[in-house]
Scaffold this active site. Structure first.
Site, mmCIF file in Angstrom:
data_model
loop_
_atom_site.group_PDB
_atom_site.id
_atom_site.type_symbol
_atom_site.label_atom_id
_atom_site.label_comp_id
_atom_site.label_asym_id
_atom_site.label_seq_id
_atom_site.Cartn_x
_atom_site.Cartn_y
_atom_site.Cartn_z
ATOM 1 N N HIS A 58 -38.601 33.943 36.600
ATOM 2 C CA HIS A 58 -37.535 34.851 36.150
ATOM 3 C C HIS A 58 -37.615 36.146 36.961
ATOM 4 O O HIS A 58 -38.700 36.607 37.300
ATOM 5 C CB HIS A 58 -37.707 35.153 34.643
ATOM 6 C CG HIS A 58 -36.509 35.858 34.078
ATOM 7 N ND1 HIS A 58 -36.299 37.206 34.253
ATOM 8 C CD2 HIS A 58 -35.445 35.396 33.372
ATOM 9 C CE1 HIS A 58 -35.156 37.538 33.671
ATOM 10 N NE2 HIS A 58 -34.623 36.451 33.125
ATOM 11 N N GLU A 90 -29.579 32.721 38.377
ATOM 12 C CA GLU A 90 -29.461 34.011 37.701
ATOM 13 C C GLU A 90 -29.357 35.137 38.729
ATOM 14 O O GLU A 90 -30.385 35.684 39.165
ATOM 15 C CB GLU A 90 -30.709 34.264 36.837
ATOM 16 C CG GLU A 90 -30.856 33.328 35.668
ATOM 17 C CD GLU A 90 -31.450 34.060 34.464
ATOM 18 O OE1 GLU A 90 -30.865 33.946 33.385
ATOM 19 O OE2 GLU A 90 -32.464 34.753 34.614
HETATM 20 P P1 PGA Z 1 -28.884 38.585 29.900
HETATM 21 O O1 PGA Z 1 -30.255 38.000 30.445
HETATM 22 O O2 PGA Z 1 -28.138 37.472 29.264
HETATM 23 O O3 PGA Z 1 -29.282 39.648 28.932
HETATM 24 O O4 PGA Z 1 -28.160 39.141 31.099
HETATM 25 C C1 PGA Z 1 -30.306 36.736 31.021
HETATM 26 C C2 PGA Z 1 -31.681 36.495 31.573
HETATM 27 O O5 PGA Z 1 -32.275 37.427 32.134
HETATM 28 O O6 PGA Z 1 -32.214 35.385 31.465
#
Ligand code: PGA
Length: 255
Positions: free
Chosen positions: A99, A169
């Site tokens: 992440h 992401e």
């Molecule tokens: P968010 O986070 O939905 O708050 O943007 C997603 C993530 O970091 O997995």
């Protein structure tokens, strides 16, 4: 028991450090169980480690659990580390690996690769996060995605490659609002690009079948639009997964 994602849309609720007490965690778990029963989708919860332990032990529901990260170590004299086998032993079935919030604290493509191998070795399905910091007009950001994917997939056996879930992401879209998230056209182009890179590591249909999630400001307002036609198999949801009303609206909007 290791529950594996099969075919319905997948929602991974990344509680990050938002959920800080057991009472709130239990309430969100109970809500998720109800939502999973009523709606045709798979819900995976990723609570902070101690809360995961309490909720996952003896869990016989449709809800599965994910570690938010695993240690790069495999045990021994490493104060403060939680290793993949510990998560597996308390009932986690998945592990979020790489992440961007962990990469910001020191994870590299190399350590992400090691962590992912540890997860696989203990039967945890890895959710490999990849994403660019910014988008440039010339498409250089695509190279970031290629490097993040290739550095992990090149070190895995074919069987292991087929067990990975990819979560796209983009960093610029995380922790904002739906208005700042990616639009469906850009998402579908990026998903197609990710599948193209995956096809270098997976034969034929396997690259098309590997689950790809999107994460970054997924909210009730945009989840349905992002699901339709983008080619994603589900979502990694942060802030919108920890408020009961918002999470309910999110699940209902997708289902
Ligand atoms: P968010 O986070 O939905 O708050 O943007 C997603 C993530 O970091 O997995």
């Amino acid at each position: 028991m290791v529950l594996r994602y099969t075919s319905s849309m997948l929602i991974v609720a990344n509680w990050k450090a938002y959920v800080d007490d057991l009472k709130r965690a239990k309430a969100l778990f109970a809500l998720s169980k109800r939502l999973a029963l009523r709606n045709k989708l798979t819900i995976v919860l990723a609570p902070p480690a101690p809360l995961l332990g309490v909720l996952a032990i003896g869990n016989a529901s449709k809800i599965a659990f994910a570690a938010q990260d695993v240690s790069v170590t495999t045990g021994g004299a490493h104060t403060g580390e939680t290793i993949a086998s510990t998560f597996a032993s308390v009932g986690a079935s998945y592990a979020i690996i790489g992440h961007s919030e962990r990469r910001a604290l020191g994870d590299t493509n190399h350590s992400v690769s090691e962590k992912l191998s540890h997860a696989l070795a203990h039967g945890l399905t890895p959710i490999l996060c990849v994403g660019e910091q910014d988008r440039d007009g010339e498409g250089r950001y695509l190279n970031t995605l290629r490097i993040e994917l290739a550095s992990v997939f090149s070190g895995l056996s074919l069987k292991e490659r087929k067990s990975v879930i990819v979560a796209y992401e983009p960093l610029w879209a995380i922790n904002k609002t739906s208005a700042a998230a990616i639009d469906v056209r850009d998402l579908s182009e990026t998903v197609a690009y990710i599948r193209k890179v995956l096809s270098e590591f997976l034969p034929g249909k396997s690259a098309q079948d590997l689950p790809i999630l999107y994460g970054g400001s997924v909210e009730p307002a945009n989840i349905r639009g992002l699901a339709g036609g983008s080619g994603v198999d589900g979502f990694l949801v942060g802030h919108a997964s920890v408020d009961p009303e918002t999470f309910t609206a999110l699940v209902v909007a997708l289902a």
